[in-house]
Design an enzyme around this catalytic site. Structure first.
Site, PDB file in Angstrom:
ATOM      1  N   LEU A 137       0.854  -1.186   0.000  1.00 38.42           N
ATOM      2  CA  LEU A 137       0.000   0.000   0.000  1.00 38.42           C
ATOM      3  C   LEU A 137       0.888   1.234   0.000  1.00 38.42           C
ATOM      4  O   LEU A 137       1.972   1.230   0.585  1.00 38.42           O
ATOM      5  CB  LEU A 137      -0.910   0.025   1.238  1.00 38.42           C
ATOM      6  CG  LEU A 137      -1.966  -1.077   1.371  1.00 38.42           C
ATOM      7  CD1 LEU A 137      -2.669  -0.969   2.728  1.00 38.42           C
ATOM      8  CD2 LEU A 137      -2.984  -1.009   0.246  1.00 38.42           C
ATOM      9  N   ASP A 138       0.413   2.292  -0.637  1.00 37.51           N
ATOM     10  CA  ASP A 138       1.134   3.564  -0.597  1.00 37.51           C
ATOM     11  C   ASP A 138       1.246   4.042   0.846  1.00 37.51           C
ATOM     12  O   ASP A 138       0.431   3.677   1.700  1.00 37.51           O
ATOM     13  CB  ASP A 138       0.395   4.631  -1.415  1.00 37.51           C
ATOM     14  CG  ASP A 138       0.380   4.333  -2.903  1.00 37.51           C
ATOM     15  OD1 ASP A 138       1.259   3.596  -3.367  1.00 37.51           O
ATOM     16  OD2 ASP A 138      -0.522   4.844  -3.597  1.00 37.51           O
ATOM     17  N   MET A 139       2.224   4.886   1.083  1.00 34.72           N
ATOM     18  CA  MET A 139       2.478   5.409   2.435  1.00 34.72           C
ATOM     19  C   MET A 139       1.214   5.960   3.086  1.00 34.72           C
ATOM     20  O   MET A 139       0.937   5.700   4.259  1.00 34.72           O
ATOM     21  CB  MET A 139       3.551   6.502   2.355  1.00 34.72           C
ATOM     22  CG  MET A 139       3.838   7.219   3.657  1.00 34.72           C
ATOM     23  SD  MET A 139       5.156   8.434   3.414  1.00 34.72           S
ATOM     24  CE  MET A 139       5.168   9.217   5.025  1.00 34.72           C
TER      25      MET A 139
END
Length: 300
Positions: free
Chosen positions: A135-137
């Site tokens: 997942l993105d940050m």
């Protein structure tokens, strides 16, 4: 069932096969996994170590040890880990927004991987961090980590099958005219050094299914299920059709800080076959506090 071993019993129609072919063609183990286990002496038949050209017989009991000593160049750090599901093969955690999943040059520590290694160490488990999904940050929600090479191989293979479901909830600007639909538009990375992606016919096939869950005065809460897994897929697709995510400064180009400090995207549901038992796991996690607060703000 031994937690560190896969146990197989040879059936009549499998008799006469070489052990290597049986493990690869019948049990669907990768060549790399089989070779590594054989070199380590982690494969036995009827409690005896054998070579991969051994001819299997009816009722042979094949034991495949999935545990091996491994290490990672990642510093264990005490970080709160929100465990949603765990067994000897995998762990699913609810990642908080603002946390990077794996160390990078910009974020060498304080990542989910640092926290997981500390968590495994505290439990006395000799696991390294094998990310199955990412997942993105600033995206929150469910993320799968395999605890051994077998589970990682199996889950990575199954991710591309129809019965592996990854669903998200997002809050977008505006109200969609069509309450459900499929966005099938190729996504391409331009070579200007940016991490930004665009819809472009030169790109890879990218398919997002969406349905509006609730409509508000200033936006919609939508469910999105990915049929492909391209980087920033949801964010690119929703911006392209004119409904960028709240808080998405990379694609939305709208100042939303009075509403939310990150893109309003949450990985809330996973459905997938367990790597060992093949039983379907269904996992869900509710909306985090900042998305709930965002919805309250855009209702009026």
């Amino acid at each position: 069932m031994e937690k560190n071993k896969l146990i197989f019993r040879v059936k009549g129609n499998e008799e006469g096969m070489k052990l290597r072919a049986y493990l690869k063609d019948v049990q669907k183990l990768s060549s790399r996994l089989i070779k590594g286990a054989a070199l380590d002496g982690r494969i036995s038949v009827n409690n005896n170590r054998v070579k991969l050209n051994y001819i299997i017989k009816l009722d042979d009991e094949i034991a495949f040890d999935v545990e091996k000593k491994e290490s990672q160049n990642i510093e264990p750090e005490k970080i709160d880990i929100d465990v949603v599901y765990e067994d000897s093969d995998l762990i699913v955690v609810n990642k908080q927004p603002g946390i990077v999943v794996h160390p990078t040059k910009s974020y060498p520590n304080g990542t989910l991987a640092n926290g997981l290694l500390y968590y495994f160490k505290e439990k006395g488990e000799q696991c390294i961090v094998r990310l199955v999904s990412r997942l993105d940050m600033d995206t929150s929600g469910l993320i799968i980590i395999a605890k051994n090479q077998f589970a990682h191989m199996s889950l990575a293979r199954d991710m591309h099958k129809e019965d592996f479901e990854k669903s998200y909830l997002a809050v977008v600007h505006g109200n969609l005219k069509e309450k459900e639909g499929i966005i099938n538009l190729p996504i391409y990375r331009t070579d200007d050094g940016s991490i930004r992606r665009v819809v472009d016919e030169r790109g890879q096939e990218s398919i997002t299914c969406y349905s509006v869950q609730e409509s508000f005065n200033k936006g919609d809460l939508i469910k999105l299920t990915l049929k492909t897994g391209r980087t920033h897929q949801i964010r690119v697709h929703m911006t392209h059709i004119g409904h960028p995510l709240y808080g998405d400064t990379l694609y939305g180009q709208i100042e939303d800080k009075e509403y939310i400090e990150r893109q309003a995207l949450h990985a809330y549901r996973l459905v997938f076959p367990h790597p060992r038992t093949r039983e379907m796991l269904e996992l869900e996690i509710g909306l985090p506090k900042d998305l709930q607060e965002l919805i309250e703000k855009i209702k009026n």
